[in-house]
Write a protein that holds these residues in place. Structure first.
Motif, PDB file in Angstrom:
ATOM      1  N   ASP A 258       0.813  -1.215   0.000  1.00  0.00           N
ATOM      2  CA  ASP A 258       0.000   0.000   0.000  1.00  0.00           C
ATOM      3  C   ASP A 258       0.849   1.269   0.000  1.00  0.00           C
ATOM      4  OD1 ASP A 258       0.964  -0.632   2.476  1.00  0.00           O
ATOM      5  OD2 ASP A 258      -0.722   0.235   3.564  1.00  0.00           O
TER       6      ASP A 258
ATOM      7  N   PRO B  62       2.948   4.057  -1.764  1.00  0.00           N
ATOM      8  CA  PRO B  62       3.125   4.565  -3.134  1.00  0.00           C
ATOM      9  C   PRO B  62       4.533   4.301  -3.641  1.00  0.00           C
ATOM     10  CG  PRO B  62       1.997   6.188  -1.773  1.00  0.00           C
ATOM     11  CD  PRO B  62       2.443   5.092  -0.846  1.00  0.00           C
TER      12      PRO B  62
ATOM     13  N   GLY C  16       0.568   2.831  -9.394  1.00  0.00           N
ATOM     14  CA  GLY C  16      -0.021   4.013 -10.004  1.00  0.00           C
ATOM     15  C   GLY C  16      -0.836   3.701 -11.237  1.00  0.00           C
TER      16      GLY C  16
ATOM     17  N   GLU D  24      -2.271   1.646  -5.872  1.00  0.00           N
ATOM     18  CA  GLU D  24      -1.486   2.209  -4.775  1.00  0.00           C
ATOM     19  C   GLU D  24       0.004   1.955  -4.951  1.00  0.00           C
ATOM     20  OE1 GLU D  24      -5.569   1.503  -3.037  1.00  0.00           O
ATOM     21  OE2 GLU D  24      -4.230   0.576  -4.493  1.00  0.00           O
ATOM     22  N   SER D  25       0.369   0.777  -5.431  1.00  0.00           N
ATOM     23  CA  SER D  25       1.789   0.420  -5.525  1.00  0.00           C
ATOM     24  C   SER D  25       2.430   0.805  -6.855  1.00  0.00           C
ATOM     25  CB  SER D  25       1.965  -1.086  -5.306  1.00  0.00           C
ATOM     26  OG  SER D  25       1.254  -1.826  -6.286  1.00  0.00           O
TER      27      SER D  25
END
Length: 519
Positions: free
Chosen positions: A375, A377, A516, A513-514
């Motif tokens: 989770d 970025p 984009g 989330e990871s």
């Protein structure tokens, strides 16, 4: 001639279609006058030759301003373009009447210019002000001039444009020594940097011990450099704080890394990164804990996975089933329970229960297995090895461990410039071409306009996979919340949580989330 070369360059790069070839006579007519005309225009702009010392443009002599006639001989035979170019751009030592052209005043706001009557506390303040004006706004290099002292106090001082005056002619001296020991002395072919420019400021020290600009000349007799070349000005060459922060470390002790991260923070204005990825260096880990306590620290998967070969038997290295299950376990697990179950099964199946290296990697699993920080970025840069592999492969084309520091730095800088150029090409391609759409959905069309081609390609694979392999199993609505259960042909279920008022959706796969990229 300039237009012809530009056209040929554009044709070669694929930006322009090749038109009909010019006949030899037509090229002769076009190249002769155009060549001299372009050269005269470039000379007036000060762009025909560069100054090795200051980066400022040389103003070559235009004594033969009728150089158009030189493009052709008396019998109308065309001279080679290179001959004409060499004649026009080769500067020769001449009197000031040939070098001085119409005066040139840099276009700078009045508030940033020096002016008679300005006062400064110290000579260092005068030098800084004049150099800031010259480097950041006007575009010329500064040379510190002579001064007058009295009782060890400097009373007057000049600050010149670096192209002031003329260099001494040492040709005669060289000729006199040409016969020493039977050998002819070699002379350096040094480009002339002086052209008699009068631009300067002159300061005097008053009774209040402050320095005042007593006189000045703003006009130059040469062109100035463009903003993107001002870093090449001789008086503007210095090592910045950012470069100092990128210096090599003498050793890999904790104190060295503490200094490195402190310098990095200083260069970044005190702003710490959200995520930092390193190898398994204990000293670096300790320094990060001290200097970057709020930064998430994770280990590079590429470095860890590269060590697998060293810690398994030869037979296991050749076992394709082992590698498939290891990759699935490490990269494709979407929950902690799923990862741990797969890991334990793999350890038992391939008889790695007593393997110390695998045991240690499991103990630090939260620092390198993606599912533990999916989770976060940009965690996607840790999920696959492709980014690290490509970066290592790319830089290995330019550098190796036996290079000297200076050569390493030059090659590293070349590599970065190459990368930037490739990025510009891809940006150009994204701006001027349109990808082919695979679905009638508005979302795909919208993303094709906002993503680069490379990112859109990854997104398009997701949207096509959603169309071909995913289906809705159930929908539950609670006030503003909509829960959608998604099934797939791979027999995996995912839950999409959608907030209708905020129009925000989240999937349990956490691809957006990871990475984009919407799933």
């Amino acid at each position: 001639m300039t237009d012809l070369r530009l056209r040929d360059s554009l044709v070669t790069e694929g930006y322009m279609e090749e038109g009909p070839a010019l006949t030899q006579d037509a090229m002769a007519m076009e190249e002769g006058p155009a060549l001299a005309q372009d050269a005269i225009a470039m000379a007036e702009e000060g762009h025909l030759a560069s100054d090795d010392n200051t980066g400022a443009a040389l103003a070559p002599s235009m004594e033969h301003a009728d150089g158009i006639a030189l493009a052709q001989s008396s019998d109308n035979t065309n001279i080679e373009p290179s001959t004409a170019v060499n004649f026009l751009v080769t500067p020769t030592r001449r009197s000031s009447s040939h070098l001085i052209r119409s005066s040139f005043i840099p276009e700078v706001e009045a508030s940033l210019k020096p002016a008679v009557g300005m006062t400064f506390d110290t000579l260092a303040d005068v030098e800084k002000f004049y150099k800031d004006y010259a480097h950041d706004h006007a575009g010329f290099s500064v040379r510190i001039g002579q001064h007058r002292k009295e009782d060890k106090e400097i009373l007057t001082k000049y600050f010149y444009c670096s192209r002031e005056g003329y260099r001494k002619n040492n040709d005669k001296k060289d000729d006199d020594q040409s016969g020493l020991k039977g050998k002819k002395r070699k002379t350096r072919n040094v480009m002339e940097t002086r052209c008699g420019c009068q631009a300067h400021i002159y300061v005097t020290r008053g009774p209040d011990k402050k320095y005042k600009i007593a006189s000045m000349v703003e006009q130059h007799n040469h062109g100035v450099v463009s903003p993107n070349h001002r870093h090449l000005l001789r008086s503007n060459r210095h090592v910045t704080d950012r470069v100092k922060g990128a210096a090599f470390l003498a050793n890999e002790k904790i104190d060295s890394y503490v200094w490195l991260f402190k310098t990095f923070l200083e260069a970044m204005g005190g702003r710490a990164p959200h995520l930092i990825v390193t190898d398994e260096c204990a000293s670096m880990k300790a320094a990060i804990g001290q200097i970057l306590p709020e930064t998430t620290h994770r280990l590079c998967m590429w470095h860890i996975m590269e060590k697998v070969h060293e810690n398994i038997s030869p037979s296991l290295r050749a076992d394709e089933d082992f590698w498939n299950k290891l990759h699935t376990c490490v990269w494709d697990s979407e929950t902690i329970e799923e990862f741990e179950s797969r890991w334990n099964s793999m350890i038992v199946e391939f008889q790695l229960v007593g393997n110390k290296w695998f045991g240690t990697r499991f103990l630090i699993r939260e620092s390198w297995i993606p599912v533990y920080f999916i989770d976060i970025p940009l965690a996607g840069i840790l999920r696959t090895t492709s980014r690290s592999e490509s970066a290592n492969s790319f830089f290995n084309r330019f550098i190796h461990q036996k290079l000297s520091f200076v050569e390493f730095w030059l090659r590293f800088d070349t590599a970065l410039e190459y990368q930037r150029q490739e990025e510009l090409k891809q940006d150009h391609k994204s701006l001027h071409t349109t990808p082919k759409l695979m679905t009638p959905w508005a979302m795909e069309k919208q993303c094709s306009m906002i993503y680069t081609h490379e990112i859109f390609d990854k997104f398009q694979k997701q949207i096509v996979a959603s169309r071909d392999h995913c289906f809705i199993q159930g929908i539950i609505e609670r006030d503003e919340i909509k829960l959608v259960t998604i099934g797939s042909t791979s027999k995996k279920e995912r839950l999409v949580h959608f907030n209708k008022s905020g129009m925000i959706g989240r999937c349990t796969c956490k691809l957006f989330e990871s990475h984009g990229i919407p799933c």
